[in-house]
Motif scaffolding. Structure first.
Motif, PDB file in Angstrom:
ATOM      1  N   ALA A 180       0.824  -1.206   0.000  1.00 28.89           N
ATOM      2  CA  ALA A 180       0.000   0.000   0.000  1.00 28.89           C
ATOM      3  C   ALA A 180       0.861   1.260   0.000  1.00 28.89           C
ATOM      4  CB  ALA A 180      -0.936  -0.006   1.207  1.00 28.89           C
ATOM      5  N   LEU A 181       1.981   1.223   0.724  1.00 32.51           N
ATOM      6  CA  LEU A 181       2.880   2.383   0.739  1.00 32.51           C
ATOM      7  C   LEU A 181       3.473   2.607  -0.653  1.00 32.51           C
ATOM      8  CD1 LEU A 181       4.744   1.764   4.133  1.00 32.51           C
ATOM      9  CD2 LEU A 181       3.125   3.616   3.638  1.00 32.51           C
ATOM     10  N   GLY A 182       3.941   1.519  -1.270  1.00 32.84           N
ATOM     11  CA  GLY A 182       4.502   1.661  -2.615  1.00 32.84           C
ATOM     12  C   GLY A 182       3.485   2.172  -3.614  1.00 32.84           C
ATOM     13  N   ASP A 183       2.263   1.646  -3.554  1.00 32.95           N
ATOM     14  CA  ASP A 183       1.217   2.089  -4.479  1.00 32.95           C
ATOM     15  C   ASP A 183       0.864   3.557  -4.251  1.00 32.95           C
ATOM     16  OD1 ASP A 183       1.158  -0.462  -5.493  1.00 32.95           O
ATOM     17  OD2 ASP A 183      -0.641  -1.073  -4.385  1.00 32.95           O
ATOM     18  N   ALA A 184       0.832   3.971  -2.981  1.00 27.94           N
ATOM     19  CA  ALA A 184       0.494   5.364  -2.679  1.00 27.94           C
ATOM     20  C   ALA A 184       1.565   6.305  -3.193  1.00 27.94           C
ATOM     21  CB  ALA A 184       0.313   5.532  -1.173  1.00 27.94           C
ATOM     22  N   GLY A 188       1.279   9.317  -6.245  1.00 25.27           N
ATOM     23  CA  GLY A 188       1.526  10.722  -5.940  1.00 25.27           C
ATOM     24  C   GLY A 188       0.853  11.223  -4.675  1.00 25.27           C
ATOM     25  N   VAL A 189       0.532  10.324  -3.768  1.00 26.53           N
ATOM     26  CA  VAL A 189      -0.053  10.744  -2.495  1.00 26.53           C
ATOM     27  C   VAL A 189       0.950  11.622  -1.757  1.00 26.53           C
ATOM     28  CG1 VAL A 189      -0.837   9.946  -0.230  1.00 26.53           C
ATOM     29  CG2 VAL A 189      -1.537   8.732  -2.307  1.00 26.53           C
ATOM     30  N   THR A 190       0.495  12.772  -1.305  1.00 30.89           N
ATOM     31  CA  THR A 190       1.406  13.729  -0.682  1.00 30.89           C
ATOM     32  C   THR A 190       1.348  13.636   0.833  1.00 30.89           C
ATOM     33  OG1 THR A 190      -0.307  15.440  -0.730  1.00 30.89           O
ATOM     34  CG2 THR A 190       1.220  15.335  -2.601  1.00 30.89           C
ATOM     35  N   GLY A 192       0.821  14.557   4.527  1.00 32.76           N
ATOM     36  CA  GLY A 192      -0.140  15.486   5.115  1.00 32.76           C
ATOM     37  C   GLY A 192      -1.526  15.357   4.554  1.00 32.76           C
ATOM     38  N   SER A 193      -1.687  14.629   3.448  1.00 35.80           N
ATOM     39  CA  SER A 193      -3.020  14.421   2.878  1.00 35.80           C
ATOM     40  C   SER A 193      -3.769  13.386   3.719  1.00 35.80           C
ATOM     41  CB  SER A 193      -2.904  13.935   1.442  1.00 35.80           C
ATOM     42  OG  SER A 193      -2.319  12.638   1.410  1.00 35.80           O
ATOM     43  N   PRO A 194      -5.103  13.348   3.619  1.00 35.35           N
ATOM     44  CA  PRO A 194      -5.856  12.330   4.371  1.00 35.35           C
ATOM     45  C   PRO A 194      -5.407  10.914   4.055  1.00 35.35           C
ATOM     46  CG  PRO A 194      -7.342  14.021   3.539  1.00 35.35           C
ATOM     47  CD  PRO A 194      -6.000  14.306   2.922  1.00 35.35           C
ATOM     48  N   GLU A 195      -5.103  10.653   2.772  1.00 38.04           N
ATOM     49  CA  GLU A 195      -4.657   9.304   2.405  1.00 38.04           C
ATOM     50  C   GLU A 195      -3.333   8.959   3.072  1.00 38.04           C
ATOM     51  OE1 GLU A 195      -5.509  11.715   0.401  1.00 38.04           O
ATOM     52  OE2 GLU A 195      -7.050  11.037  -1.015  1.00 38.04           O
ATOM     53  N   ALA A 196      -2.407   9.924   3.099  1.00 36.88           N
ATOM     54  CA  ALA A 196      -1.104   9.685   3.724  1.00 36.88           C
ATOM     55  C   ALA A 196      -1.258   9.504   5.239  1.00 36.88           C
ATOM     56  CB  ALA A 196      -0.155  10.840   3.420  1.00 36.88           C
ATOM     57  N   ASP A 197      -2.113  10.326   5.849  1.00 37.57           N
ATOM     58  CA  ASP A 197      -2.333  10.201   7.299  1.00 37.57           C
ATOM     59  C   ASP A 197      -2.937   8.845   7.643  1.00 37.57           C
ATOM     60  OD1 ASP A 197      -1.320  12.713   7.640  1.00 37.57           O
ATOM     61  OD2 ASP A 197      -3.256  13.701   7.949  1.00 37.57           O
ATOM     62  N   GLN A 198      -3.831   8.364   6.783  1.00 38.41           N
ATOM     63  CA  GLN A 198      -4.419   7.044   7.015  1.00 38.41           C
ATOM     64  C   GLN A 198      -3.372   5.946   6.926  1.00 38.41           C
ATOM     65  OE1 GLN A 198      -7.650   6.654   4.241  1.00 38.41           O
ATOM     66  NE2 GLN A 198      -8.919   8.211   5.245  1.00 38.41           N
ATOM     67  N   LEU A 199      -2.443   6.089   5.990  1.00 37.34           N
ATOM     68  CA  LEU A 199      -1.367   5.098   5.880  1.00 37.34           C
ATOM     69  C   LEU A 199      -0.446   5.138   7.100  1.00 37.34           C
ATOM     70  CD1 LEU A 199      -0.402   5.391   2.113  1.00 37.34           C
ATOM     71  CD2 LEU A 199      -1.271   3.344   3.265  1.00 37.34           C
ATOM     72  N   GLY A 241      13.340   5.367  -3.091  1.00 36.63           N
ATOM     73  CA  GLY A 241      12.957   6.581  -2.381  1.00 36.63           C
ATOM     74  C   GLY A 241      11.830   6.409  -1.387  1.00 36.63           C
ATOM     75  N   LEU A 242      11.329   5.168  -1.229  1.00 43.06           N
ATOM     76  CA  LEU A 242      10.181   4.959  -0.338  1.00 43.06           C
ATOM     77  C   LEU A 242      10.523   5.237   1.122  1.00 43.06           C
ATOM     78  CD1 LEU A 242       7.219   4.081  -0.116  1.00 43.06           C
ATOM     79  CD2 LEU A 242       8.011   1.720   0.170  1.00 43.06           C
ATOM     80  N   ALA A 243      11.761   4.935   1.558  1.00 39.71           N
ATOM     81  CA  ALA A 243      12.132   5.159   2.959  1.00 39.71           C
ATOM     82  C   ALA A 243      12.000   6.634   3.317  1.00 39.71           C
ATOM     83  CB  ALA A 243      13.554   4.657   3.221  1.00 39.71           C
ATOM     84  N   ALA A 244      12.510   7.505   2.449  1.00 42.94           N
ATOM     85  CA  ALA A 244      12.426   8.948   2.716  1.00 42.94           C
ATOM     86  C   ALA A 244      10.977   9.424   2.631  1.00 42.94           C
ATOM     87  CB  ALA A 244      13.301   9.714   1.730  1.00 42.94           C
TER      88      ALA A 244
END
Length: 267
Positions: A180-184, A188-190, A192-199, A241-244
């Motif tokens: 899910a993190l890789g797909d997000a 282009g999930v940013t 601070g967005s709701p999607e990122a906060d949910q992750l 770049g996923l770690a950062a």
């Protein structure tokens, strides 16, 4: 009750020493009428005769079987009592207690192993659950590094009671989160967005399978995932770049809850 000279019979202290029974127990048995001394000195002190001593011996024998005092009274005083039946029932209770103690012993062994080893899985089970790239030596290194922490103790407590199937569920949840993190990130999930906060919250919940993870602790993990070569290689192996990126979404979620990522500590 007849009186006797001080030289007649045995005193409470003498009986206590001879039978290995406390003076308090002898007084209690006297008070409830289970084993009363037949004699008293002129000063009113208890004296036990040979017959009293024989009854006390029998009480001690039955007490060592685990019978309660009322059960012992029935065995000694009720001519119609089924002594063998009472003892069989007591043996059944003892067998149940032994079984519980064996289970307790096995549980203690698992808890000790979990505190010392972390994962109570064979190398083959670990490879099957966590994948062929899993290093079975990592729990020992984690124990060496974190063994004195509260979080290791919490992890060990969970590990001691966790079956291979339950570990598989944990591994599946972590793998699903990684996907899910890789797909997000691809989408282009940013941060601070709701999607990122949910992750970020999903990560905290899934990771809490190991030990309770606060938001401040999650920020510290985000730093480590980016800075530690092993963790960074894992996340960047999912997506470059996923770690950062993961650290950024954790930091943003922390700020939304009033936590400054620059000053967050392991608490």
């Amino acid at each position: 009750m007849p009186e006797a000279a001080d030289a007649d019979g045995l005193t409470v202290g003498q009986v206590s020493a001879r039978l290995g029974v406390t003076v308090r127990a002898l007084h209690h048995w006297d008070e409830i009428g289970l084993a009363r001394p037949s004699l008293r000195t002129a000063a009113g002190y208890r004296l036990y005769t040979a017959g009293d001593l024989e009854r006390l011996h029998r009480i001690v024998v039955y007490r060592e079987t685990g019978l309660g005092l009322e059960g012992i009274r029935a065995v000694l005083d009720d001519s119609a009592a089924d002594v063998a039946g009472a003892l069989r029932a007591q043996r059944a209770r003892v067998a149940e207690r032994i079984d519980r103690l064996r289970q307790l012993g096995a549980g203690l062994d698992r808890m000790i192993d979990a505190h010392e080893r972390g994962l109570l899985l064979t190398a083959e089970q670990q490879a099957a659950i966590f994948g062929p790239r899993w290093d079975p030596g990592s729990p020992a290194r984690a124990r060496q590094r974190y063994g004195d922490t509260t979080q290791w103790r919490q992890y060990a407590e969970r590990s001691a009671s966790r079956s291979p199937e339950e570990w598989q569920a944990v591994a599946d949840a972590m793998a699903g989160l990684d996907r899910a993190l890789g797909d997000a990130m691809d989408a282009g999930v940013t941060p601070g967005s709701p999607e990122a906060d949910q992750l970020a919250e999903r990560h905290r919940e899934v990771f809490s399978s190991y030990f309770p993870l606060t938001r401040q602790m999650q920020v510290c993990l985000g730093r480590m995932f980016e800075a530690d070569p092993g963790f960074a290689a894992h996340y960047d192996g999912i997506r470059p770049g996923l770690a950062a990126w993961f650290r950024r979404i954790v930091d943003a979620a922390a700020r939304a809850h009033g936590i400054d990522p620059d000053t967050a500590s392991w608490e």
